[in-house]
Design a protein around this motif. Structure first.
Motif, PDB file in Angstrom:
ATOM      1  N   ALA A  74      42.890  40.903  36.205  1.00 52.13           N
ATOM      2  CA  ALA A  74      43.490  39.661  36.705  1.00 52.13           C
ATOM      3  C   ALA A  74      42.801  39.290  38.003  1.00 52.13           C
ATOM      4  CB  ALA A  74      44.992  39.849  36.950  1.00 52.13           C
ATOM      5  N   VAL A  76      44.372  38.626  40.741  1.00 52.54           N
ATOM      6  CA  VAL A  76      45.036  39.358  41.822  1.00 52.54           C
ATOM      7  C   VAL A  76      44.556  40.804  41.895  1.00 52.54           C
ATOM      8  CG1 VAL A  76      47.105  37.898  41.984  1.00 52.54           C
ATOM      9  CG2 VAL A  76      47.103  39.866  40.427  1.00 52.54           C
ATOM     10  N   TYR A  99      46.184  31.350  48.029  1.00 52.56           N
ATOM     11  CA  TYR A  99      46.969  31.561  46.809  1.00 52.56           C
ATOM     12  C   TYR A  99      48.216  32.395  47.146  1.00 52.56           C
ATOM     13  CZ  TYR A  99      48.117  32.906  42.062  1.00 52.56           C
ATOM     14  OH  TYR A  99      48.769  33.113  40.883  1.00 52.56           O
ATOM     15  N   ASN A 146      44.713  25.972  47.547  1.00 52.94           N
ATOM     16  CA  ASN A 146      45.784  25.806  46.578  1.00 52.94           C
ATOM     17  C   ASN A 146      47.111  25.830  47.320  1.00 52.94           C
ATOM     18  OD1 ASN A 146      47.448  25.982  44.338  1.00 52.94           O
ATOM     19  ND2 ASN A 146      46.949  28.101  43.886  1.00 52.94           N
ATOM     20  N   ASP A 171      37.649  32.905  47.827  1.00 54.54           N
ATOM     21  CA  ASP A 171      38.299  32.737  46.536  1.00 54.54           C
ATOM     22  C   ASP A 171      37.805  31.402  45.973  1.00 54.54           C
ATOM     23  OD1 ASP A 171      39.963  32.180  44.387  1.00 54.54           O
ATOM     24  OD2 ASP A 171      41.788  32.911  45.362  1.00 54.54           O
ATOM     25  N   THR A 173      38.089  30.149  42.947  1.00 50.78           N
ATOM     26  CA  THR A 173      38.728  29.817  41.666  1.00 50.78           C
ATOM     27  C   THR A 173      38.755  28.312  41.372  1.00 50.78           C
ATOM     28  OG1 THR A 173      40.102  31.795  41.803  1.00 50.78           O
ATOM     29  CG2 THR A 173      40.895  30.016  40.372  1.00 50.78           C
ATOM     30  N   PHE A 174      39.137  27.487  42.369  1.00 55.74           N
ATOM     31  CA  PHE A 174      39.323  26.053  42.105  1.00 55.74           C
ATOM     32  C   PHE A 174      38.009  25.345  41.766  1.00 55.74           C
ATOM     33  CE2 PHE A 174      43.568  24.209  43.741  1.00 55.74           C
ATOM     34  CZ  PHE A 174      44.266  25.229  43.132  1.00 55.74           C
ATOM     35  N   LYS A 196      41.419  31.012  34.904  1.00 56.56           N
ATOM     36  CA  LYS A 196      41.418  29.569  35.092  1.00 56.56           C
ATOM     37  C   LYS A 196      40.150  28.964  34.455  1.00 56.56           C
ATOM     38  CE  LYS A 196      45.040  30.895  37.386  1.00 56.56           C
ATOM     39  NZ  LYS A 196      45.069  31.062  38.828  1.00 56.56           N
ATOM     40  N   GLN A 205      43.535  36.479  30.621  1.00 59.02           N
ATOM     41  CA  GLN A 205      43.731  36.779  32.044  1.00 59.02           C
ATOM     42  C   GLN A 205      42.650  37.741  32.507  1.00 59.02           C
ATOM     43  OE1 GLN A 205      47.708  37.797  33.639  1.00 59.02           O
ATOM     44  NE2 GLN A 205      46.823  36.411  35.145  1.00 59.02           N
ATOM     45  N   SER A 206      41.997  37.366  33.597  1.00 58.37           N
ATOM     46  CA  SER A 206      40.922  38.219  34.093  1.00 58.37           C
ATOM     47  C   SER A 206      40.507  37.759  35.486  1.00 58.37           C
ATOM     48  CB  SER A 206      39.744  38.127  33.121  1.00 58.37           C
ATOM     49  OG  SER A 206      38.782  39.107  33.412  1.00 58.37           O
ATOM     50  N   LEU A 326      46.097  26.676  35.621  1.00 61.74           N
ATOM     51  CA  LEU A 326      45.155  25.566  35.796  1.00 61.74           C
ATOM     52  C   LEU A 326      43.846  25.901  35.097  1.00 61.74           C
ATOM     53  CD1 LEU A 326      42.868  26.253  38.481  1.00 61.74           C
ATOM     54  CD2 LEU A 326      45.124  26.834  39.312  1.00 61.74           C
TER      55      LEU A 326
HETATM   56  C1  LIG Z   1      45.536  31.996  39.704  1.00 62.84           C
HETATM   57  C2  LIG Z   1      44.856  32.248  40.979  1.00 62.84           C
HETATM   58  C3  LIG Z   1      44.649  33.555  41.438  1.00 62.84           C
HETATM   59  C4  LIG Z   1      45.215  34.765  40.731  1.00 62.84           C
HETATM   60  O1  LIG Z   1      44.633  34.980  39.487  1.00 62.84           O
HETATM   61  P1  LIG Z   1      45.390  35.734  38.269  1.00 62.84           P
HETATM   62  O2  LIG Z   1      44.344  35.755  37.214  1.00 62.84           O
HETATM   63  O3  LIG Z   1      46.585  34.924  37.937  1.00 62.84           O
HETATM   64  O4  LIG Z   1      45.754  37.083  38.770  1.00 62.84           O
HETATM   65  C5  LIG Z   1      43.948  33.711  42.615  1.00 62.84           C
HETATM   66  N1  LIG Z   1      43.478  32.662  43.316  1.00 62.84           N
HETATM   67  C6  LIG Z   1      43.665  31.391  42.912  1.00 62.84           C
HETATM   68  C7  LIG Z   1      43.129  30.279  43.727  1.00 62.84           C
HETATM   69  C8  LIG Z   1      44.350  31.140  41.726  1.00 62.84           C
HETATM   70  O5  LIG Z   1      44.549  29.876  41.328  1.00 62.84           O
END
Ligand SMILES: *Cc1c(COP(=O)(O)O)cnc(C)c1O
Length: 372
Positions: A74, A76, A99, A146, A171, A173-174, A196, A205-206, A326
């Motif tokens: 995940a 996290v 987050y 976020n 991070d 992710t976005f 995401k 999930q990863s 998302l």
């Molecule tokens: C969802 C998210 C996470 C956590 O990721 P998971 O795969 O749900 O553990 C971390 N940072 C951001 C910005 C996220 O949107």
């Protein structure tokens, strides 16, 4: 090689045994070794690593421009491993908007792990420098954030962290690596929730850490993952590899759709503000334009009339789905504070949108009728 090409071809060698063009999924948990225990391949036991996972790691390192990557069960778990790799006594400086589960980790778990945490506004250079301590080993930020969609100048924060002898984790992710490559801006580690955009279909999930250097940070995180066990499964790794191949294409469409929606509803009489870095009205639009290729599919809308009005809009949409998460093909809407709980500092009138791959006019029609 250009990013679009790299996304398709990174670590995509044909399977040597069969000529298969798409990769096999290696489910084996154990790998042959010599009678005296000497390894005969790169693999021994799947918690330490397996071929499908390694293929994804090689691909991620290539698309981020890093030397190595580690994948986790995940996002996290990737973040926890980065923190648990620090010596006890270390201090971590976080941007104030991160987050929310990482906020929980910082407040509830880091003290148990012998680590300390501070939150500061890293968009304010003076405040950020004042929050550094002699024991600061890591600076941690997201951009866009976020759910406030703040933009941080990643190159400036990288310089500040390095001047203080700390490492810088982003991070990402976005934005995903298709829109922003933090290692190229000076970061030492990029974290992704691959649940995401990298997965892209709401079905896996990863998480990942991608490292600028195959050095001490990587070694410590690899050891942490091996000992604590939060590895990505072979099937998850395979699904993310599959998602990566279409990532640039999807991000282009997510970004174009979000831009169209932001422009269409920004001036709507029931909208107080649209938080989207692609809008010229965004206070750090210039920084976003400098460090991102496009502005992504995430935005937040503040609705006039507070909590009730925001929930009212979320209850009237027909196409947007009320769900968290998302980065996938379908558009999602969420009254974010309801999910983050009572300690959240997210405004009550805020709706977070993950704009999907539908036709933008259908999405605009849906929001317009819900706002009416
Ligand atoms: C969802 C998210 C996470 C956590 O990721 P998971 O795969 O749900 O553990 C971390 N940072 C951001 C910005 C996220 O949107």
């Amino acid at each position: 090689m250009r990013f679009e090409t790299l996304a398709v071809h990174a670590a995509a060698e044909m399977d040597a045994a069969t000529g298969a063009v798409t990769p096999p999924i290696h489910l084996s948990t154990t790998f042959h070794h010599a009678p005296d225990g000497a390894p005969v391949s790169d693999f021994s036991y799947t918690r330490r690593g397996n071929p499908t996972q390694s293929q994804l790691e090689a691909a991620l390192a290539a698309v981020e421009g890093g030397e190595a990557a580690l994948v986790f069960g995940a996002g996290v778990a990737a973040g926890a491993a980065a923190l648990q790799s620090l010596e006890s006594g270390s201090h971590v400086l976080f941007h104030k908007d991160i987050y929310y589960t990482f906020k929980t980790m910082a407040e509830e778990f880091m003290p148990r792990w012998g680590l300390s945490a501070t939150f500061a506004d890293l968009s304010d250079g003076k405040a950020a420098r004042a929050a550094l301590r002699p024991t600061t080993r890591l600076v941690w930020a997201e951009s866009p954030t976020n759910p406030m969609m703040e933009i941080l100048d990643l190159a400036a924060i990288a310089r500040m962290a390095h001047d203080a002898g700390a490492r810088f984790l982003v991070d990402g992710t976005f934005a995903s690596p298709a829109l922003q490559r933090p290692l190229m801006l000076g970061a030492d580690v990029v974290l992704h929730s691959m649940t995401k955009y990298l997965g892209g279909h709401s079905d896996v999930q990863s998480g990942a850490l991608v490292f600028a250097k195959r050095g001490d940070l990587y070694d410590r995180a690899a050891h942490t993952r091996h000992v604590l066990g939060p590895v990505a499964s072979p099937f998850s790794s395979w699904l993310i590899l599959r998602g990566l191949r279409t990532l640039p294409c999807r991000m282009e469409r997510h970004s174009a759709n979000a831009q169209a929606i932001a422009l269409a509803i920004e001036k709507h009489p029931r909208v107080a503000s649209v938080l989207y870095p692609g809008l010229p009205s965004h206070p750090r639009h210039d920084v976003a334009a400098r460090q991102m290729k496009a502005f992504g599919g995430m935005m937040s809308i503040r609705v006039k009339g507070g909590r009730a009005a925001a929930v009212g809009v979320a209850s009237k949409v027909k196409l947007f789905l009320n769900a968290t998460s998302l980065g996938a093909v379908e558009s999602l809407i969420e009254h974010r504070i309801a999910l983050e709980g009572p300690d959240s500092t997210t405004p009550e009138d805020l709706l977070r949108l993950s704009v999907g791959l539908e036709h933008p006019d259908d999405l605009i029609d849906d929001l317009t009728q819900a706002l009416a």
